[in-house]
Structure formats: C-alpha cells, structure tokens
Design a protein around this motif. Structure first.
Motif, PDB file in Angstrom:
ATOM      1  N   ILE A  17       0.836  -1.197   0.000  1.00  0.00           N
ATOM      2  CA  ILE A  17       0.000   0.000   0.000  1.00  0.00           C
ATOM      3  C   ILE A  17       0.872   1.249   0.000  1.00  0.00           C
ATOM      4  N   GLU A  18       1.885   1.274   0.855  1.00  0.00           N
ATOM      5  CA  GLU A  18       2.728   2.457   0.980  1.00  0.00           C
ATOM      6  C   GLU A  18       3.593   2.700  -0.252  1.00  0.00           C
ATOM      7  N   SER A  19       3.837   1.663  -1.046  1.00  0.00           N
ATOM      8  CA  SER A  19       4.677   1.831  -2.229  1.00  0.00           C
ATOM      9  C   SER A  19       3.912   2.378  -3.434  1.00  0.00           C
ATOM     10  N   GLN A  20       2.588   2.464  -3.321  1.00  0.00           N
ATOM     11  CA  GLN A  20       1.795   2.984  -4.432  1.00  0.00           C
ATOM     12  C   GLN A  20       2.039   4.480  -4.588  1.00  0.00           C
ATOM     13  N   PRO A  21       2.182   4.952  -5.821  1.00  0.00           N
ATOM     14  CA  PRO A  21       2.424   6.379  -6.026  1.00  0.00           C
ATOM     15  C   PRO A  21       1.222   7.220  -5.577  1.00  0.00           C
ATOM     16  N   LYS A  22       1.524   8.360  -4.996  1.00  0.00           N
ATOM     17  CA  LYS A  22       0.483   9.284  -4.546  1.00  0.00           C
ATOM     18  C   LYS A  22       0.689  10.610  -5.271  1.00  0.00           C
ATOM     19  N   ASP A  23      -0.421  11.228  -5.676  1.00  0.00           N
ATOM     20  CA  ASP A  23      -0.285  12.538  -6.301  1.00  0.00           C
ATOM     21  C   ASP A  23      -0.184  13.604  -5.206  1.00  0.00           C
ATOM     22  N   GLU A  24       0.011  14.836  -5.600  1.00  0.00           N
ATOM     23  CA  GLU A  24       0.219  15.921  -4.635  1.00  0.00           C
ATOM     24  C   GLU A  24      -0.981  16.107  -3.720  1.00  0.00           C
ATOM     25  N   SER A  25      -2.176  15.951  -4.250  1.00  0.00           N
ATOM     26  CA  SER A  25      -3.393  16.120  -3.457  1.00  0.00           C
ATOM     27  C   SER A  25      -3.490  15.060  -2.352  1.00  0.00           C
ATOM     28  N   GLU A  26      -3.218  13.820  -2.715  1.00  0.00           N
ATOM     29  CA  GLU A  26      -3.265  12.740  -1.726  1.00  0.00           C
ATOM     30  C   GLU A  26      -2.199  12.943  -0.650  1.00  0.00           C
ATOM     31  N   THR A  27      -1.014  13.333  -1.061  1.00  0.00           N
ATOM     32  CA  THR A  27       0.064  13.586  -0.109  1.00  0.00           C
ATOM     33  C   THR A  27      -0.312  14.701   0.851  1.00  0.00           C
ATOM     34  N   MET A  28      -0.901  15.771   0.318  1.00  0.00           N
ATOM     35  CA  MET A  28      -1.303  16.893   1.155  1.00  0.00           C
ATOM     36  C   MET A  28      -2.386  16.477   2.152  1.00  0.00           C
ATOM     37  N   GLN A  29      -3.351  15.694   1.707  1.00  0.00           N
ATOM     38  CA  GLN A  29      -4.421  15.248   2.596  1.00  0.00           C
ATOM     39  C   GLN A  29      -3.877  14.361   3.711  1.00  0.00           C
ATOM     40  N   ASN A  34      -2.366  13.693   9.425  1.00  0.00           N
ATOM     41  CA  ASN A  34      -1.360  13.323  10.425  1.00  0.00           C
ATOM     42  C   ASN A  34      -0.982  14.494  11.327  1.00  0.00           C
ATOM     43  N   ASN A  35      -0.989  15.713  10.784  1.00  0.00           N
ATOM     44  CA  ASN A  35      -0.665  16.889  11.597  1.00  0.00           C
ATOM     45  C   ASN A  35      -1.784  17.264  12.557  1.00  0.00           C
ATOM     46  N   GLU A  36      -3.014  16.903  12.232  1.00  0.00           N
ATOM     47  CA  GLU A  36      -4.156  17.268  13.071  1.00  0.00           C
ATOM     48  C   GLU A  36      -4.402  16.278  14.206  1.00  0.00           C
ATOM     49  N   LEU A  37      -3.992  15.043  14.026  1.00  0.00           N
ATOM     50  CA  LEU A  37      -4.286  14.008  15.026  1.00  0.00           C
ATOM     51  C   LEU A  37      -3.217  13.978  16.105  1.00  0.00           C
ATOM     52  N   LEU A  41      -4.665   9.267  18.707  1.00  0.00           N
ATOM     53  CA  LEU A  41      -5.565   9.118  17.559  1.00  0.00           C
ATOM     54  C   LEU A  41      -4.831   8.607  16.330  1.00  0.00           C
ATOM     55  N   GLN A  42      -3.565   8.954  16.167  1.00  0.00           N
ATOM     56  CA  GLN A  42      -2.781   8.414  15.055  1.00  0.00           C
ATOM     57  C   GLN A  42      -2.632   6.905  15.193  1.00  0.00           C
TER      58      GLN A  42
END
Length: 72
Positions: A17-29, A34-37, A41-42
């Motif tokens: 799962i972690e090796s799948q490419p992520k676009d900029e939007s997914e990375t930002m989300q 992670n910054n909010e939790l 909760l993480q």
C-alpha cells in the motif's frame, strides 16, 4: 486480527500500500490528517486502517479462489 494476518499486514500488505504512487493532493491530505491528530488518535487510525486493509486482502483472496475456475 490473527497473528498471521498481523504479520502479513506488517510485511506484505502495508509495504504494498505504501509503495503505491500518490499525487500531490493525496500527499497533502495525508500530511494534513497526520498533523491534526494527536499521537493516540494516530495509533487508533493506524489500527483501523490495518483492520480494513486486512479485510480487503482477505476478500481479494476469497474472490480469487472463488473465481479461479472462471479465470482459467
């Protein structure tokens, strides 16, 4: 989750799962989440994600076995 499924998740499913490419939007989300939790909760989120990933993996295996004759 059984020990076998926990091991499969840690050594096969999660790395896939972690090796799948992520676009900029997914990375930002993901970063925003992670910054909010807080740390507790993480950890809870990681347990929930593991549970659903393992269930999805098991469903895929069962589906593959059930459709084996049709796919051959």
């Amino acid at each position: 989750m059984t020990d076998l499924m926990r091991c499969m998740y840690e050594h096969y499913i999660r790395p896939q799962i972690e090796s799948q490419p992520k676009d900029e939007s997914e990375t930002m989300q993901l970063d925003l989440l992670n910054n909010e939790l807080d740390p507790q909760l993480q950890r809870t989120l990681q347990k929930v994600l593991a549970l659903y990933a393992v269930q999805g993996f098991r469903l895929g295996v069962r589906t593959g076995v059930a459709l084996q004759a049709d796919l051959s």
